[in-house]
Write an enzyme that holds these catalytic residues in place. Structure first.
Site, PDB file in Angstrom:
ATOM      1  N   CYS A   2       0.840  -1.214   0.000  1.00  0.00           N
ATOM      2  CA  CYS A   2       0.000   0.000   0.000  1.00  0.00           C
ATOM      3  C   CYS A   2       0.871   1.259   0.000  1.00  0.00           C
ATOM      4  CB  CYS A   2      -0.865   0.046   1.256  1.00  0.00           C
ATOM      5  SG  CYS A   2      -1.794  -1.445   1.570  1.00  0.00           S
TER       6      CYS A   2
HETATM    7  N1  GLN Z   1      -1.383  -6.538   4.444  1.00  0.00           N
HETATM    8  C1  GLN Z   1      -2.242  -5.395   4.460  1.00  0.00           C
HETATM    9  C2  GLN Z   1      -3.540  -5.619   3.717  1.00  0.00           C
HETATM   10  O1  GLN Z   1      -3.704  -6.577   3.022  1.00  0.00           O
HETATM   11  C3  GLN Z   1      -1.519  -4.161   3.931  1.00  0.00           C
HETATM   12  C4  GLN Z   1      -1.283  -4.287   2.461  1.00  0.00           C
HETATM   13  C5  GLN Z   1      -0.179  -3.480   1.895  1.00  0.00           C
HETATM   14  O2  GLN Z   1       0.602  -2.779   2.531  1.00  0.00           O
HETATM   15  N2  GLN Z   1      -0.068  -3.665   0.636  1.00  0.00           N
HETATM   16  O3  GLN Z   1      -4.400  -4.809   3.830  1.00  0.00           O
END
Ligand code: GLN
Length: 248
Positions: A2
């Protein structure tokens, strides 16, 4: 992973913070420049902001990509705030979909986001989950690794920890159980804390303002990279970066 950002300073339109910067969070949802893990951030987005005189922030979250949401475009044009936390999501393996899984997570005066992953989720993280009282585990805001990390941090905040202490303790606790990436972002509307633990983190200060982001939204001078394994503490008056390791 993210992409996320937080801002403290003079009130700005959400649009100016998120949409207008040429490589800002909005564009990072389909064309991040520095993202090392994953390619696009289309599995939801969210923005939380504080209104003058109200300690509890408002949130707007959706399950799909930010560019496909007409409601957000309108909101971002007219809402102004001096304290904002926003994120675009690329879901990781085994994590639930949906609006409830999109950051920012919220409780009382706090907004929180996690950029990263907990390898072994969920099968191998029973020991970590057992750190939480059962009622808090049952109250997880979504069936995701990030929601578990948020519950661990919130547990510390409710016990009276400062923002930075809550994040640092949470990172150290999670790191005992799995080799996680844990770029966390937390604010109460007047201060913010962030960790760099396995992914990019940058900040830029202006007159009475601070912007903390996974990646710079433009090529203007003033952006500084936060070294990996650091804790960043900020108010609109200044930024402190401290080393964060497994023991301190
Ligand atoms: N693992 C978390 C989620 O699936 C954060 C994802 C991310 O940082 N890409 O929401």
């Amino acid at each position: 992973m993210c992409r996320q950002l937080a801002y403290l300073g003079p009130p700005m339109a959400l649009r100016e913070l998120v949409v207008d910067p040429p490589s800002g969070l909005y564009r990072q949802s389909w064309a991040p420049r520095l993202q090392q893990h994953g390619t696009m951030n289309v599995d939801g987005f969210g923005i939380g902001w504080y209104a003058e005189g109200d300690p509890v922030p408002a949130r707007y979250r959706r399950a799909g990509p930010v560019w496909a949401d007409e409601g957000f475009a309108d909101l971002a044009r007219v809402v102004r705030s001096g304290a904002v936390l926003a994120a675009v999501r690329s879901a990781t393996h085994g994590c639930a979909a949906g609006e409830q899984a999109a950051a920012p997570f919220a409780a009382g005066p706090w907004l929180f986001a996690h950029n990263g992953v907990l390898p072994g989720w969920p099968e191998r993280l029973g020991g970590l989950a057992a750190q939480l009282p059962p009622a808090e585990l049952l109250s997880l805001t979504a069936r995701t690794d990030s929601a578990l990390v948020w519950a661990l941090a919130l547990n510390r905040l409710r016990a009276g920890a400062e923002l930075g202490e809550a994040l640092a303790d949470t990172v150290r606790e999670v790191a005992k159980h799995t080799d996680a990436r844990l770029n966390l972002l937390l604010t109460d509307g007047s201060s913010l804390a962030a960790t760099a633990w396995g992914d990019d983190l940058h900040h830029r200060s202006g007159p009475g303002s601070v912007l903390v982001a996974s990646e710079p939204g433009d090529d203007a001078p003033g952006w500084r990279r936060v070294p990996d394994r650091s804790l960043l503490l900020a108010t609109s008056e200044g930024v402190t970066v401290l080393p964060l390791d497994r023991t301190n």
